[in-house]
Write an enzyme that holds these catalytic residues in place. Structure first.
Site, PDB file in Angstrom:
ATOM      1  N   GLN A 197      -4.247   0.063 -15.036  1.00 47.72           N
ATOM      2  CA  GLN A 197      -3.176  -0.339 -13.939  1.00 47.72           C
ATOM      3  C   GLN A 197      -2.670  -1.629 -14.884  1.00 47.72           C
ATOM      4  OE1 GLN A 197      -2.618   1.240 -10.753  1.00 47.72           O
ATOM      5  NE2 GLN A 197      -3.827   2.564 -11.744  1.00 47.72           N
ATOM      6  N   ALA A 238      -0.257  -0.746  -1.932  1.00 48.63           N
ATOM      7  CA  ALA A 238      -0.780  -0.160  -3.090  1.00 48.63           C
ATOM      8  C   ALA A 238       0.304  -0.223  -4.138  1.00 48.63           C
ATOM      9  CB  ALA A 238      -1.192   1.349  -2.459  1.00 48.63           C
ATOM     10  N   HIS A 239      -0.227   0.121  -5.193  1.00 44.13           N
ATOM     11  CA  HIS A 239       0.403   0.109  -6.507  1.00 44.13           C
ATOM     12  C   HIS A 239       2.001   0.914  -6.246  1.00 44.13           C
ATOM     13  CE1 HIS A 239      -2.181   3.406  -8.163  1.00 44.13           C
ATOM     14  NE2 HIS A 239      -1.770   3.712  -7.086  1.00 44.13           N
ATOM     15  N   ASN A 240       2.864  -0.022  -6.795  1.00 42.17           N
ATOM     16  CA  ASN A 240       4.398   0.797  -6.781  1.00 42.17           C
ATOM     17  C   ASN A 240       5.110   0.988  -5.490  1.00 42.17           C
ATOM     18  OD1 ASN A 240       2.653   2.010  -9.508  1.00 42.17           O
ATOM     19  ND2 ASN A 240       4.542   1.252 -10.143  1.00 42.17           N
TER      20      ASN A 240
END
Lengths: 340, 340, 340
Positions: A197, A238-240
């Site tokens: 990540q 969460a991511h993105n």
């Protein structure tokens, strides 16, 4: 505590006074607990009776309120005017600028004079801290991050590398900004390999982030929180994920990877949203709603799987009537059978 | 940032190159944001068009992808191969071994030379830290705990006494490992007495634990997280739970006391599981599912109370048709009545 | 580990011994893992067979248990008696009083001699700490707060200004007490203005608060947690909530602003409650229940929207039978049509 005459207060909060400009107030209180020294307010018609019975020194109300001999400050937006009055009557604790001697600031970071860095903070190299920034005790600010002017971090906040926080943000205690996202590739044997990540986290201006919130960095690219977004305690992003301007995200909401939440959307408490969907601007999702697909702009959704709140409520009402429906079908069957 | 030729990359990630081995890439990006210097990948057929239109320098794809004049690296498991490539192209930040001078390490603990202990860490007596371990700032590692080789703790992690963490684990910021479980005996007057929580917490190898996760120690005996388990942010795991090898637990899941989760099970976001039940190996529970009983191996469950996902979806579809069903029953009643 | 004869133990935990008073036990274990040196217990009839088969040195049981030649300690409340025995057999780790040299205590705070303040703690001015208090490492105790006699805070707890914590409380690691509530006034353009959160947080005696819990201060007035309340991990309690005496709040529950939870109420895991409602004394809400209105005293509710658990279960059973009901209506329609 400072004290204000109603005349001064009316000018300061942009309200119109119906009452005695020389009366002084020095505190704020709920309608039923307020005394003659207190300011209170009425924004929800549900509390009209409590307002009429209130002993508050003055009330912030709308243009239509029929005062009961009370001093009232009239405003188009009573709650907003009241908020401003609270800031005057109960100013925030004073902050002394300076870097606490126990804070550890990397030599490759230069701090402006007008910041406050709390005891035990750990600040890495190449950190850019704006003017007026206040960082509470025991925060970790990693290498190369940026914290915009006048932002405030309470205690024990972590700002991971790759994070950019805008101006006038507020971050409550225990929040983690820029943790690794949850991404694995799985082989035939069922073993999971971490997908590195390496993306960032970009947070706009005037964003508030609640206590013990977690926001993951992008896997590649960035997680984006636009300006004016308000995030309550224990939320997971969460991511993105991308959160549009002025969206409101209530406590314990979870938003999975790469989902986009539109401008001024409103996600009530404990809502969950799957990854890779789009929530339209100004859409609203009711508490505990489970969103598994896109939601159009301006829609109101609820339930699991979330769908139009109106339909959901209608079906729920019918759900409650299932025992009756089973009875009716049984009666019909008996009747039809008896005729054959 | 390092740069790799496609020829080198193909060898390093065990992929077969269809394209120019001399082309160099130095970054990674999503399909639609990638330029000629970037590597991207296609693992989800939903993004096929984006892949065909991508300007990436190369794509990691499967054997069947019909390249559009693009350089492609073919792999049986494109996501896994891509993950490896990311590790090469965007290596993690370098770590310098050593114990930060502000860390407080009890004299009854001896640390190996090849570890990194962050600023402000508090490490108790009798702690065993393996080779290659990296502990971020402001972590608390209590007496008698063990942290296996090459494990990494980000910032502000607490490892309570009685905890054993295996090798190559990753613990994100703010996690609490080994807090007291929630156990009380209640007397006739309704007063609750704490049942002392004196058990331990045993975590295998290659486990990842998300930000602000809480895992309770056993009350007596141990809470057990087996090797390869991946746990996302803000998950709660109660005392004496057992999580089998390679299970995946998505954000905000809660698992009550003494429940067993089988090997390679998958619990989606916000799932809740009551205490004292068994979730079979490879079982899957859909987001927000509420599990109140055992689940057999390989089953797919969802909803509250959770049951077979297929039945749940069927009943949900019918639930949406309740208004229609009420109409039909009403019509039948009218018709039957008119004939009598 | 200390060892006790069953005779001593019976006296100490107020139980009646059926068996050999000279047998010694020195540990505790679950029924199926216990050996002759261990004490175990039976409180749940579900485990009767395991009890009968247990090799424990002695069992704490109720008056009706038919012992299988085993030594038993009989008690009206076996779980409570067992809890006391655990405290004797596995006493908590010893605490040394004193203030760790790395703790930073403001000169305007005077600490009693018989307290333990952990490494790296930051204690502000005007803090009142009672006798016997134990504060773990890296806690932040802000200005003007109060921590009652014999309370224990584990590591990395924040106690924000305006918080009063009673006697004999336990706060697990990472909890945030007194964060700002989530309150905004919104203007016509959709911009949100923070309503200053200037109230306090008042916590009674014998309260336990789980790891990474967040409890907000009042906006004006106080958030109130009465004595004897038990709160599990990752719970969120919003501003101006009131929790009555001895209520039990299981992990990941969220309670919105100004809601009142009655004495001895029981909220199971992941329950959500909207703001401004009243949950009656001794009411119980099942796991994941979503409460959107008042609940009367002694009621048992579940589901979303939460309603009587009995009705909920009945409707759920019928929900499962929807496929059948649709079939039956179709058959009726066919039959009625064929007759016309």
């Amino acid at each position: 505590m400072p004290s204000y005459s109603l005349g001064e207060l009316a000018r300061a909060i942009d309200a119109r006074l119906d009452g005695d400009p020389l009366v002084e107030v020095s505190g704020v209180a709920p309608l039923d607990g307020a005394g003659p020294e207190d300011l209170s307010f009425l924004a929800n018609p549900k509390y009209l009776e409590a307002a009429l019975a209130s002993s508050a020194g003055a009330l912030v109300v709308d243009e239509d309120y029929q005062a009961n001999g009370q001093n009232v400050l009239r405003s188009e937006n009573p709650y907003l005017s009241f908020a401003r009055a609270v800031d005057l009557l109960l100013p925030p604790p004073a902050v002394e600028f300076g870097v606490h001697e126990s804070a550890i600031v990397d030599s490759a970071t230069t701090l402006p004079d007008d910041v406050s860095i709390g005891a035990g903070c750990i600040i890495g190299p190449g950190v850019v801290v704006g003017s007026g920034v206040v960082i509470g005790p025991l925060c970790v600010i990693e290498e190369g991050t940026e914290i915009g002017d006048n932002s405030q971090l309470f205690s024990r906040v972590t700002v991971h590398r790759g994070t950019h926080l805008g101006k006038s943000c507020i971050v409550q205690s225990g929040a983690v900004l820029g943790s690794d996202g949850f991404g694995y590739a799985t082989d035939k044997l069922g073993q999971h390999y971490k997908v590195p990540q390496r993306g960032g986290l970009s947070i706009g201006d005037d964003v508030e982030i609640g206590a013990n919130v977690t926001i993951d960095r992008g896997s590649a690219g960035e997680t984006i929180i636009e300006s004016g977004v308000k995030i309550d305690n224990l939320v997971h992003i969460a991511h993105n994920v991308q959160i549009g301007k002025n969206a409101v995200i209530v406590a314990q909401v979870g938003i999975a990877g790469s989902t986009e939440v539109g401008e001024s959307a409103m996600l009530a408490g404990q809502v969950g949203i799957v990854g890779h969907v789009k929530i339209g601007a100004r859409a609203r999702v009711g508490a505990q709603g489970g969103v598994i697909g896109d939601i159009p702009a301006d829609a109101e959704y609820s339930g699991y799987p979330a769908r139009s709140h109106r339909e959901q409520m209608r079906a729920h009402a019918l759900f409650s009537r299932l025992p009756e429906l089973f009875q009716r079908v049984k009666a019909l069957e008996r009747r039809v059978r008896s005729k054959s």
